[in-house]
Motif scaffolding. Structure first.
Motif, PDB file in Angstrom:
ATOM      1  N   TRP A 138       4.846 -11.322  -2.061  1.00  0.00           N
ATOM      2  CA  TRP A 138       3.559 -10.593  -2.241  1.00  0.00           C
ATOM      3  C   TRP A 138       3.566  -9.222  -1.492  1.00  0.00           C
ATOM      4  O   TRP A 138       4.445  -9.032  -0.397  1.00  0.00           O
ATOM      5  N   GLY A 140       0.918  -6.103  -0.560  1.00  0.00           N
ATOM      6  CA  GLY A 140      -0.695  -5.677  -0.617  1.00  0.00           C
ATOM      7  C   GLY A 140      -0.921  -4.446   0.395  1.00  0.00           C
ATOM      8  O   GLY A 140       0.144  -3.867   0.917  1.00  0.00           O
ATOM      9  N   ASP A 144      -6.632  -5.332   1.778  1.00  0.00           N
ATOM     10  CA  ASP A 144      -6.760  -6.729   1.158  1.00  0.00           C
ATOM     11  C   ASP A 144      -7.065  -7.802   2.190  1.00  0.00           C
ATOM     12  O   ASP A 144      -6.267  -8.215   2.964  1.00  0.00           O
ATOM     13  N   TYR A 156      -2.797   2.670  -2.028  1.00  0.00           N
ATOM     14  CA  TYR A 156      -3.195   1.390  -2.303  1.00  0.00           C
ATOM     15  C   TYR A 156      -2.806   1.436  -3.866  1.00  0.00           C
ATOM     16  O   TYR A 156      -2.600   0.247  -4.492  1.00  0.00           O
ATOM     17  N   ALA A 157      -3.116   2.494  -4.652  1.00  0.00           N
ATOM     18  CA  ALA A 157      -2.798   2.281  -5.986  1.00  0.00           C
ATOM     19  C   ALA A 157      -1.598   2.199  -6.249  1.00  0.00           C
ATOM     20  O   ALA A 157      -0.938   1.299  -7.243  1.00  0.00           O
ATOM     21  N   GLN A 160      -0.587  -1.502  -5.579  1.00  0.00           N
ATOM     22  CA  GLN A 160      -1.237  -2.260  -6.626  1.00  0.00           C
ATOM     23  C   GLN A 160      -0.508  -2.398  -7.960  1.00  0.00           C
ATOM     24  O   GLN A 160      -0.526  -3.482  -8.679  1.00  0.00           O
ATOM     25  N   LYS A 161       0.369  -1.254  -8.099  1.00  0.00           N
ATOM     26  CA  LYS A 161       1.380  -1.473  -9.155  1.00  0.00           C
ATOM     27  C   LYS A 161       2.525  -2.259  -8.884  1.00  0.00           C
ATOM     28  O   LYS A 161       3.572  -2.418  -9.778  1.00  0.00           O
TER      29      LYS A 161
END
Ligand SMILES: [Zn+2]
Ligand SMILES: [Zn+2]
Length: 310
Positions: A138, A140, A144, A156-157, A160-161
């Motif tokens: 995981w 993040g 989150d 953060y972008a 998220q990828k």
């Protein structure tokens, strides 16, 4: 991975933070303050100042720097609390037991766009924690499950990828510069870098009496490409506890690439004996390369030899 252990940036060797057996994964953070881009020799100062400010924080009552690791814009990973230590940066005890906390030295003002080298370094830190810290897959951001802007929209972008390695670009330029330590002599540095001291003096514009001072950045001559790789000596050259001239060549490649975090306490030196430290440093290198990752046993084969020395 360019990795700076705690004692090498001025923290006690082991963090007093409590033990963490495993984690779901890794949370990415940023500084969230104004942060100015700087030369790499100033990065450890900044990491020290973060630790000092965390120790001075009476509200949180931190026992140590709050992050598991920190990654500078040059892609170097500074060990924070380290693997198997509960971080203090994710918001509360429950969140801190769940994920490691890796902080990018990236601001909400000033340096706000993560350079490729930094993304490589963050990815290195994630892979290191999966390998050595029993972190799950995981990935993040601090935001989150917790109300915060951290780690900023751009990081953060990326998170998220799936926190991918940026394509095509070399990891970190930090290799091309040597930062003078107290007590260093030009001749000693030259030997360590495997260059002639005359070349070192020349590319840095030094003249007799060749004065250098701690903190000074020296350019390393002839660092880039075009190196002739000697023929692979055969696997029989690499036996734990046995000496072979090819081990010196191997060590030069390890030292040039910064694969030296395992040593007997006096820094990793080149020499003809293939030691357990040599093997572990080779294994670090193998784990860093997709082509070699399948069998990172630390014993060089023809491909490891070729990739390490070219
Ligand atoms: Zn954060
Ligand atoms: Zn740096």
């Amino acid at each position: 991975m360019k990795f700076v252990e705690r004692e090498d940036w001025g923290a006690p060797a082991s963090s007093p933070a409590s033990y963490l057996g495993s984690a779901r994964g890794v949370k990415i953070h940023y500084l969230g303050t104004e942060y100015a881009s700087r030369v790499h020799s100033k990065c450890d100062d900044y990491v020290r100042s973060i630790r000092a400010s965390h120790l001075a924080n009476t509200v949180e009552d931190y026992v140590d720097i709050a992050y598991t690791a920190l990654v500078c814009e040059h892609g170097v990973v500074f060990e924070g609390r380290g693997s198997h230590k509960r971080p203090g940066a994710n918001g509360n005890a429950d969140l801190n037991s769940r994920d490691y906390a890796v902080c990018a030295l990236l601001g909400s003002k000033g340096l706000t766009t993560p350079p490729d080298a930094m993304l490589h370094g963050l990815r290195d830190a994630i892979e290191w924690l999966r390998r050595d810290g029993d972190a799950g897959t995981w990935v993040g951001g601090h935001r989150d499950g917790y109300a915060t802007e951290c780690p900023g929209d751009q990081l953060y972008a990326w998170v998220q990828k799936g926190a991918p390695r940026p394509g095509g670009s070399a990891p970190a330029p930090a290799d091309d510069v040597y930062v003078v330590k107290p007590g260093d002599y030009l001749s000693v540095i030259a030997r360590r870098l495997d260059v002639s001291w005359q070349d070192l003096a020349k590319v840095n514009g030094l003249r007799a009496p060749y004065t250098i001072y701690p903190g000074q950045e020296l350019r390393i001559p002839g660092g880039a490409g075009g190196r002739d790789v000697p023929p692979f000596p055969g696997t029989g050259a690499f036996v734990i506890g046995k000496s072979h001239p090819a081990v010196v060549t191997l060590d030069e490649g390890l030292i040039r690439g910064g694969w030296t975090r395992h040593h007997d306490g006096n820094g990793y030196q080149k020499g003809p004996m293939f030691s357990e430290f040599t093997r572990r440093n080779v294994a670090d290198f193998q784990r860093s390369r997709a082509e070699l990752r399948g069998d990172p046993d630390g014993y060089p084969g023809p491909l490891t030899w070729q990739m390490l020395l070219s």
